[in-house]
Design a protein around this motif. Structure first.
Motif: not given
Ligand SMILES: [Cu+2]
Length: 336
Positions: A72-81
């Motif tokens: 798994m990878k994390v790509v973006a948060g609440d309002v943007g990459n």
């Protein structure tokens, strides 16, 4: 969409008529839901990469989400990459937070979607683990015709986000412009509850992952419990605070979640209408930024934000635990 629901034999445990119940820790549910379903399932082909848009809509529960045996990878948060993608073993997501993750399912079979958390018995100081299965991803033996092997294997940079963040870097090192202290006040709690709260504060966790003191928590209402956002400079609290900014101001905001004598709690602090970067957690600088509008502040933690005040209007800053919000944990600010 991650959620939980508090049910008893008669159905939904009733909400308070005029004040919130569960005012201390918020209403933890005993049924966990994904997209409103207690038994979420998804079918994919072998080798498929799935993009999940995660939103936590629960009242108070912070999830620690993972897929057993899938990368798994994390790509973006609440309002943007994020500036660059990052491998993660799990995603911690508090109420109102959003994350975008990419997950690759390499082997045929069933992959459970898990919420794996550490719990603390406050009275005896014992830690234990709890794992709930939120859903199942069924991976077919047939291989996907869409091969995303190469792009998934590399951690890509987002040049637009990097350039955007770079424009704010000159503000990173300065002293905070504003400081907020998060605290709790109680009055007229039953004697027994007060004593338990004192005792359970000897051992504490930065994050309460689940309702470990259900009876005591239920009995606390907005009448006895007042959650506080305090302006460190003026001593003003909650809706007595009304900061004033001009459009284009960039403000360094420090949020301190005090570890007090009484039972503390993490707070997902949400700012309306603006975006911010998390600059540091406990003075450790963040190295990979994403624009956000909600940040989890665990007990005893200090978080530094850089808030980009670009959106005119009269706005709120508040804790997104519903029972804390209704127990007054909110303040106002204006952007002119
Ligand atoms: Cu809160």
């Amino acid at each position: 969409m991650l959620d939980d629901l508090l049910l008893n034999d008669d159905g939904l445990v009733p909400f308070g008529d005029d004040v919130a119940t569960h005012a201390l820790m918020g209403r933890f549910g005993n049924v966990l839901l994904v997209n409103g379903e207690p038994r979420y399932s998804l079918s994919v082909k072998k080798g498929e990469v799935v993009r999940f848009y995660l939103t936590n809509v629960s009242n108070t529960r912070t999830f620690n989400l993972s897929f057993s045996g899938a990368r798994m990878k994390v790509v973006a948060g609440d309002v943007g990459n994020f500036e660059r993608e990052a491998w993660v073993e799990s995603v911690v997501i508090a109420p109102a937070e959003r994350y975008v993750i990419h997950v690759k399912f390499d082997s045929a079979g069933e992959v459970p979607m898990l919420n794996r958390v550490q719990l603390l018995d406050h009275l005896f100081g014992k830690f234990y683990y709890e794992t709930d299965t939120l859903g199942i991803v069924r991976v077919a033996a047939e291989r996907t015709e869409r091969n995303l092997e190469a792009s998934f294997a590399s951690l890509r940079e987002d040049s637009a986000t990097k350039r955007d963040v770079e424009r704010y870097r000159s503000h990173f090192g300065r002293e905070p412009d504003k400081s907020l202290i998060l605290a709790v006040e109680t009055k007229d709690l039953p004697f027994f509850t007060q004593q338990i709260m004192r005792m359970d504060s000897i051992y504490f966790t930065p994050i309460e992952w689940t309702g470990t003191m259900p009876g005591m928590n239920w009995a606390s209402t907005g009448r006895e419990v007042r959650w506080v956002v305090r302006d460190a400079a003026t001593g003003k609290e909650n809706m007595d605070i009304d900061w004033s900014f001009r459009r284009g101001d960039v403000v360094k905001l420090r949020i301190v979640n005090e570890r007090q004598s009484l039972h503390g709690m993490q707070h997902p602090i949400h700012i309306h209408g603006q975006r911010f970067l998390v600059l540091a957690v406990n003075d450790v600088p963040t190295t990979n930024h994403a624009w956000k509008d909600t940040v989890l502040v665990p007990v005893g933690f200090t978080v530094d934000l850089l808030v980009d005040l670009s959106n005119p209007g009269h706005w709120m800053l508040h804790c997104h635990i519903a029972e804390h919000l209704t127990s007054m944990m909110m303040m106002g600010f204006t952007v002119q």
